[in-house]
Write a protein that holds these residues in place. Structure first.
Motif, PDB file in Angstrom:
ATOM      1  N   PRO A  12      -2.972 -11.805  36.742  1.00 51.40           N
ATOM      2  CA  PRO A  12      -3.989 -12.341  35.832  1.00 51.40           C
ATOM      3  C   PRO A  12      -5.305 -11.627  36.106  1.00 51.40           C
ATOM      4  CG  PRO A  12      -3.500 -13.907  37.571  1.00 51.40           C
ATOM      5  CD  PRO A  12      -2.512 -12.793  37.703  1.00 51.40           C
ATOM      6  N   GLY A  13      -6.222 -11.699  35.157  1.00 56.26           N
ATOM      7  CA  GLY A  13      -7.493 -10.994  35.305  1.00 56.26           C
ATOM      8  C   GLY A  13      -8.185 -11.299  36.621  1.00 56.26           C
ATOM      9  N   PRO A  59       0.103  -4.668  37.129  1.00 55.66           N
ATOM     10  CA  PRO A  59      -0.332  -4.867  35.743  1.00 55.66           C
ATOM     11  C   PRO A  59      -0.074  -6.303  35.282  1.00 55.66           C
ATOM     12  CG  PRO A  59       1.664  -3.552  35.808  1.00 55.66           C
ATOM     13  CD  PRO A  59       1.229  -3.737  37.220  1.00 55.66           C
ATOM     14  N   TYR A  60       0.732  -7.045  36.031  1.00 53.25           N
ATOM     15  CA  TYR A  60       1.058  -8.423  35.646  1.00 53.25           C
ATOM     16  C   TYR A  60       0.151  -9.438  36.316  1.00 53.25           C
ATOM     17  CZ  TYR A  60       5.054  -5.881  33.997  1.00 53.25           C
ATOM     18  OH  TYR A  60       5.833  -4.960  33.353  1.00 53.25           O
ATOM     19  N   TYR A  78      -5.398   6.018  34.640  1.00 49.50           N
ATOM     20  CA  TYR A  78      -5.597   4.639  35.098  1.00 49.50           C
ATOM     21  C   TYR A  78      -7.042   4.457  35.522  1.00 49.50           C
ATOM     22  CZ  TYR A  78      -0.576   4.195  35.075  1.00 49.50           C
ATOM     23  OH  TYR A  78       0.723   4.156  34.688  1.00 49.50           O
ATOM     24  N   PHE A  87      -3.711  -0.417  39.397  1.00 46.71           N
ATOM     25  CA  PHE A  87      -3.603  -1.686  38.691  1.00 46.71           C
ATOM     26  C   PHE A  87      -4.647  -2.660  39.225  1.00 46.71           C
ATOM     27  CE2 PHE A  87       0.916  -0.180  38.583  1.00 46.71           C
ATOM     28  CZ  PHE A  87       0.877   0.204  37.256  1.00 46.71           C
TER      29      PHE A  87
END
Lengths: 345, 330
Positions: free
Chosen positions: B138-139, B135-136, B210, B292
């Motif tokens: 970057p896009g 989840p951390y 998710y 994620f």
């Protein structure tokens, strides 16, 4: 003696009434709506109860129950629950997961929140420049990113759908089940420099909350106390990407989830921050319903960086100074608005 | 092809390890279709029947302790100037230590052989899974991002270790042009992999709550990228992915497939038994890649290689869906 006689008469009168009512029910074909209340009346009625009433009732219930497709109901509920925030929407999705079709479906809801629930008034929308890359910088408030959603909505209502900005969301919120899918469909993007730069470079406006977690999770007693503006990464981004900073003050959003304290025990247990409000977690999911405070969103005069050399993006002193200027502007707007309002609701 | 840089990069004699893999076989066929095809030397345990008589095969087991000198001997004898290393597993191997031997030690053997035989260019096929889901993230992950493969996914971990060794090798041997390709999940009508097996069934297991964006790379675009780096010199890693990204739920809806949404905690608790129950082929750590985001940024490949994928993520996915549907009626 007279007392017990009176009681006896009263009982008989009630039993008579009851019989008459039941008789009428039987004639009209509708079953008694509910079970009789327990007590003396029920006990007295026991022997006199026509056996047909109870049997009829049981048969009725059995017949209705077999009509209900329990498996279907279960499956439907499960599907609805599992697909929460996921199953609907279109198939054209932008590179950060914004789903225009989904947003359109939810527009009624957003308008309701904007007009009825929070009765949001906007000010200074005429100051929003057009034809420039915009980086909105706002105070962060409330735990859930309602403020970002509403600023985006306010900008869209003022300047048109194509200028709807994307709002940055804290990481921990995106790791929580269901929230990542929902937020990214509504335009939320994980808060990090790479994402903000990519959005600006591809011509989309961005709403940043430099206070970050500190702002979102501050206790109610600290409301409208602007926290520090991180390390000023937003200034570097604005300088590097030639974006114009638009200061924004949101008043009212701090009251939607008044935080009493932080539960550090729960945070260790769950791995995500768990703020405690008067309604959450006591009321369960209902506690997530925001309070209907009255909001004001005020946009300030834009701050441009067109004549700033790009090297300044890496100059810590320049970045720090500019960060404090922007923070001062947001704080001034915020103080004016807080002083100007008469009531929270 | 007209530019000087390309003229220098065009290979004359190409060695391909893992000739019987999808990338090895189809790259060999594409090279043979060039107007002036280079000489191709295959290194694998088996020879694909389609290439019999057209490509000479040397049987080398890369997990053998002496594989490096065997490969070096072949490269020297055949005077190869370019080496495409595609000898990796497409399915997760149940024997972790064998997989590690082949993917990490095998690559070590191959790169050492390449250096000692004086090969000018070494192209290695890695995967974007090495970045790891988080989840951390970057896009969009660029090539300079740190490699944090999922700790349970031994396949991604092996590739990341292999890339680390390769990075050290490239620093030590600047005369060798080392190119690493990091494609996201590759999809298409003919390619087969553990990931595609997962998406083949009519009910696909996904994680409850998710719904990350996914990228796909079409198999022909992968081959196109390999051809490009064989033709011109490019150093370092290159991310590869089709244009656009779609959430898992949207992909399934486009395909008319149904999702079986399982809570992550259940899959985690059941561990390997859970993956057996849902999909026999999905290895540990796989589900976090559906949990994620791990999207890659392809700017570098576009600007430096001129890589323009013919299929977007959606088109690649649809070509897979349609081909598998037709296959059922055959």
């Amino acid at each position: 003696m007279t007392e017990s006689q009176e009681l006896h008469e009263l009982r008989e009168a009630i039993a008579g009434l009851r019989e008459e009512i039941e008789g009428r029910w039987m004639r009209s074909g509708a079953p008694p709506a509910d079970e009789d209340p327990e007590g003396a009346v029920g006990a007295a009625r026991g022997e006199r109860e026509a056996p047909g009433v109870l049997d009829g009732l049981a048969a009725e219930i059995r017949a209705r129950a077999s009509e209900v497709d329990w498996l279907g109901l279960f499956n439907e509920l499960r599907r609805r629950f599992a697909g929460f925030g996921i199953a609907e929407g279109g198939t054209e999705i932008d590179d950060f997961g914004l789903d225009p079709a989904y947003l359109e479906q939810r527009r009624g809801w957003l308008d309701f929140l904007f007009e009825r629930w929070w009765r949001i008034e906007t000010a200074g929308t005429e100051l929003i420049p057009s034809g420039e890359r915009l980086l909105f910088v706002s105070n962060r408030s409330g735990v859930l990113p309602y403020d970002g959603l509403m600023i985006a909505h306010a900008v869209e209502r003022a300047a048109g759908a194509e200028s709807r900005p994307r709002f940055l969301v804290a990481d921990w919120l995106l790791g929580v089940p269901f929230s990542a899918g929902l937020l990214s469909r509504l335009g939320g993007v994980r808060a990090c420099a790479e994402n903000a730069e990519r959005l600006l470079r591809t011509g989309r406006h961005v709403i940043a909350f430099p206070e970050g977690q500190k702002g979102a999770l501050k206790p109610f007693s600290d409301r409208y106390q602007l926290q520090r503006f991180a390390r000023g990464g937003f200034v570097s981004i604005a300088v590097r990407e030639r974006a114009t900073i638009v200061p924004v003050a949101v008043v009212g959003a701090e009251e939607v989830h008044p935080i009493l304290f932080q539960s550090s025990f729960a945070e260790r247990l769950l791995g995500v921050p768990l703020p405690v409000t008067p309604t959450f977690p006591w009321l369960g999911p209902l506690g997530l319903v925001p309070l209907p405070s009255r909001w004001r969103i005020r946009f300030g005069a834009p701050i441009r960086f067109a004549d700033v050399p790009p090297e300044c993006a890496a100059d810590p002193l320049y970045v720090n100074r500019t960060r404090e200027i922007v923070r001062g502007t947001v704080r001034t707007l915020l103080e004016q608005e807080v002083r100007g309002r008469s009531s929270v609701f | 092809m007209a530019s000087a840089a390309e003229g220098r990069g065009v290979p004359r004699r190409v060695a391909i390890t893992g000739l019987d893999t999808f990338a090895g076989l189809h790259t060999a066929e594409r090279l043979l279709d060039w107007p002036q095809p280079p000489e191709i030397v295959g290194i694998d345990l088996r020879s694909p029947r389609r290439l019999e008589g057209r490509v000479g095969l040397h049987r080398v087991d890369l997990t053998e302790p002496t594989a490096d000198s065997q490969v070096a001997e072949i490269l020297e004898k055949e005077r190869c100037d370019t080496l495409l290393h595609a000898g990796f597993l497409s399915h997760s191997h149940s024997d972790r230590s064998y997989a590690h031997e082949l993917e990490v030690i095998g690559t070590l053997h191959v790169m050492n052989a390449a250096a000692s035989a004086g090969v000018r260019k070494l192209v290695v096929l890695s995967t974007a899974e090495v970045y790891g889901p988080s989840p951390y993230n970057p896009g969009y992950l660029t090539e300079s991002c740190e490699l944090r493969p999922h700790p349970d996914s031994h396949m991604a971990r092996d590739r990341a270790e292999m890339e680390q060794l390769l990075g050290l090798f490239a620093d030590r041997h600047p005369q060798v042009v080392v190119t690493v390709l990091r494609p996201c999940w590759v999809i298409g009508p003919t390619i087969d992999s553990r990931v595609l097996r997962h998406f083949e069934s009519a009910r696909v297991t996904t994680l409850l709550g998710y719904d990350p964006l996914l990228q796909w790379l079409h198999e022909s675009d992968l081959l196109d990228a390999i051809e490009r780096v064989l033709r011109r010199d490019a150093r370092g890693p290159y991310n590869l992915a089709g244009a656009g990204a779609l959430p898992v739920s949207t992909l399934l809806r486009l395909a008319g497939k149904r999702a079986r949404r399982v809570p992550h905690s259940v899959l985690q608790r059941l561990g390997y038994a859970g993956t057996l129950w849902s999909d026999g082929d999905a290895p540990a750590g796989f589900y976090d890649y559906l949990r994620f985001p791990w999207l890659v940024d392809v700017t570098r490949a576009r600007e430096e290689l001129g890589f323009e994928p013919e299929y977007s993520t959606k088109e690649a996915w649809m070509s897979f869906v349609v081909s598998r549907r037709l296959r059922r009626y055959r």
